[in-house]
Design an enzyme around this catalytic site. Structure first.
Site, PDB file in Angstrom:
ATOM      1  N   TYR A 158      47.427  42.658  31.650  1.00 30.11           N
ATOM      2  CA  TYR A 158      46.784  41.981  30.528  1.00 30.11           C
ATOM      3  C   TYR A 158      47.637  42.013  29.263  1.00 30.11           C
ATOM      4  O   TYR A 158      47.285  41.387  28.263  1.00 30.11           O
ATOM      5  CB  TYR A 158      45.413  42.602  30.248  1.00 30.11           C
ATOM      6  CG  TYR A 158      44.303  42.025  31.082  1.00 30.11           C
ATOM      7  CD1 TYR A 158      43.293  41.271  30.504  1.00 30.11           C
ATOM      8  CD2 TYR A 158      44.265  42.237  32.452  1.00 30.11           C
ATOM      9  CE1 TYR A 158      42.275  40.741  31.273  1.00 30.11           C
ATOM     10  CE2 TYR A 158      43.253  41.711  33.229  1.00 30.11           C
ATOM     11  CZ  TYR A 158      42.263  40.972  32.637  1.00 30.11           C
ATOM     12  OH  TYR A 158      41.248  40.449  33.400  1.00 30.11           O
ATOM     13  N   ASP A 282      41.281  50.466  45.919  1.00 31.20           N
ATOM     14  CA  ASP A 282      40.605  49.715  46.976  1.00 31.20           C
ATOM     15  C   ASP A 282      39.544  50.567  47.663  1.00 31.20           C
ATOM     16  O   ASP A 282      38.464  50.079  48.009  1.00 31.20           O
ATOM     17  CB  ASP A 282      41.617  49.152  47.987  1.00 31.20           C
ATOM     18  CG  ASP A 282      42.588  50.200  48.502  1.00 31.20           C
ATOM     19  OD1 ASP A 282      42.972  51.085  47.723  1.00 31.20           O
ATOM     20  OD2 ASP A 282      42.974  50.131  49.680  1.00 31.20           O
ATOM     21  N   ASP A 306      38.734  45.744  35.371  1.00 27.76           N
ATOM     22  CA  ASP A 306      38.109  44.426  35.385  1.00 27.76           C
ATOM     23  C   ASP A 306      37.364  44.208  36.697  1.00 27.76           C
ATOM     24  O   ASP A 306      36.184  43.846  36.722  1.00 27.76           O
ATOM     25  CB  ASP A 306      39.188  43.359  35.188  1.00 27.76           C
ATOM     26  CG  ASP A 306      38.619  42.046  34.671  1.00 27.76           C
ATOM     27  OD1 ASP A 306      37.405  41.972  34.402  1.00 27.76           O
ATOM     28  OD2 ASP A 306      39.396  41.093  34.514  1.00 27.76           O
TER      29      ASP A 306
END
Length: 419
Positions: A158, A282, A306
């Site tokens: 980002y 994950d 996010d």
């Protein structure tokens, strides 16, 4: 401080930082900047403002609102998307709230929301995720979710350090990576876009410090560092290592690593101790579902945060009720998690709960716990009474459909009755 096209309320005072401390000196009548936002922000912004005012007044206080602008409203007033007046207001008054913003094509920003966070150095995106009784959920036990995500706001992908395929700049970067750094075989032939993922010791440690402080202050048991360090060893792996350094070097016996807990204390933490552990990103996505109740506070680089916070929001019924806030040193801006949904703008249709509950975080930040609890109870009561905006009403048999402003009125009625 003078402002170009907005006026400071004649009554009210600025929130100040207590001298020599990281605490706020909050007046009984603080001035609070507010951006309604784009799209549905024009509906949920005023609705949330009314609810927050009602909760403050029910507890003997009041808020002096200062309307400031970003996005479409700023283009109308200033002919720019993010005027200095708005940034200055958030800097001066320390605490504010904003609705969702849409970044127009060719605006000069990848994202207005990201630009605002970066310009104000709001480095921690904080998202409490908890279930409100009566909200339909895709999981069987949504009440197990009671978690707070601390997502680093200024670094990772980002940061926006990237080069477009086919440009002279990207070819310079490709040549450097291939020839100077020896990674030529890692990039396929033909056009390629390249980005850089910076994760710094400074950015990591201040985020993890915030997460641990929150856990200690709120009586949370664990802080989990979520990373992909098994693959990205020198960025996300180092995020993990720096996070453990903060825990081990700065907090003494009040914070302990999970590894030390099992080696030295047989897995039994002393009362009031925060346990710091880590999980691969994950794996953490599936543990949100399979071991929901085991997690209290998560600290993550930007992209992981996010994905994971949105996934957690789905478990409690969706982003329409998911609140959020952005914290920096001495600055705070609340904002809902959802986007601007421009096709619903001005229809008095969408759910204002996420914006209302984001404001609830703001009241907690001010130390107005009683007003915060009034809002929670009033929203829950409205949901249990089945008087709901369309997004939830259509999922509940026998519910009454109400608009944005009417839902806010119902919540206000509940606040006034319960105060």
């Amino acid at each position: 401080m003078s402002y170009d096209r907005v006026e400071v309320p004649s009554e009210g005072e600025a929130v100040e930082l207590a001298e020599g401390e990281d605490e706020l000196d909050v007046p009984e009548r603080p001035i609070v900047p507010i951006i309604y936002g784009d799209g549905v922000g024009t509906d949920v912004g005023p609705a949330a403002q009314q609810v927050l005012s009602a909760a403050a007044e029910a507890t003997g206080r009041s808020i002096e609102w200062m309307r400031v602008y970003a996005g479409a409203s700023a283009r109308e007033e200033y002919d720019t998307n993010l005027p200095e007046d708005t940034l200055d207001a958030f800097r001066e008054f320390k605490v504010g709230i904003k609705g969702p913003l849409t970044t127009p094509v060719g605006a000069g920003y990848r994202s207005l929301n990201v630009a605002l966070r970066q310009r104000l150095d709001l480095y921690a995106n904080v998202r409490p995720t908890y279930y409100i009784d009566g909200v339909p959920s895709p999981v069987s036990e949504p009440e197990d979710m009671d978690m707070v995500s601390f997502r680093e706001n200024t670094e990772d992908v980002y940061a926006g350090i990237e080069w477009e395929a086919g440009t002279e700049e990207v070819e310079q970067v490709r040549e450097f990576v291939a020839d100077e750094m020896g990674f030529g075989e890692s990039i396929h032939e033909g056009d390629v876009g390249i980005g850089i993922k910076p994760i710094s010791e400074f950015g990591t440690k201040r985020l993890v410090r915030r997460a641990i402080d929150y856990a200690l202050e709120r009586g949370r048991d664990t802080v989990t560092l979520v990373h992909k360090g098994n693959i990205m060893k020198f960025t996300e792996g180092t995020f993990r290592d720096w996070g453990y350094e903060v825990a081990e070097e700065e907090y003494g016996e009040t914070v302990i690593s999970e590894d030390t807990l099992w080696k030295e204390q047989d897995g039994e933490a002393a009362p009031g101790t925060v346990v710091v552990n880590d999980r691969i990103a994950d794996n953490m996505l599936q543990q949100l579902l399979t071991r929901t109740g085991q997690y209290d506070v998560l600290a993550m680089p930007n992209l992981n945060g996010d994905y994971l916070s949105d996934s957690a929001g789905a478990q409690i019924g969706g982003l329409g009720i998911a609140p959020g806030a952005n914290l920096g040193d001495g600055r705070f801006v609340a904002e809902p998690v959802h986007g601007s949904a421009p096709k619903y703008e001005g229809q008095d249709k969408v759910n204002p709960t996420a914006m209302i509950l984001s404001g609830r975080i703001m009241l907690e930040h001010l130390g107005w716990e009683e007003a915060s609890e009034l809002i929670y109870d009033a929203v829950e009561e409205a949901i249990l009474d089945k008087r709901l905006t369309y997004d939830i009403e259509r999922q509940i048999e026998g519910a009454e459909r109400v608009g944005t402003s009417e839902f806010a009125d119902i919540v206000i009625e509940n606040i006034e009755r319960n105060a």
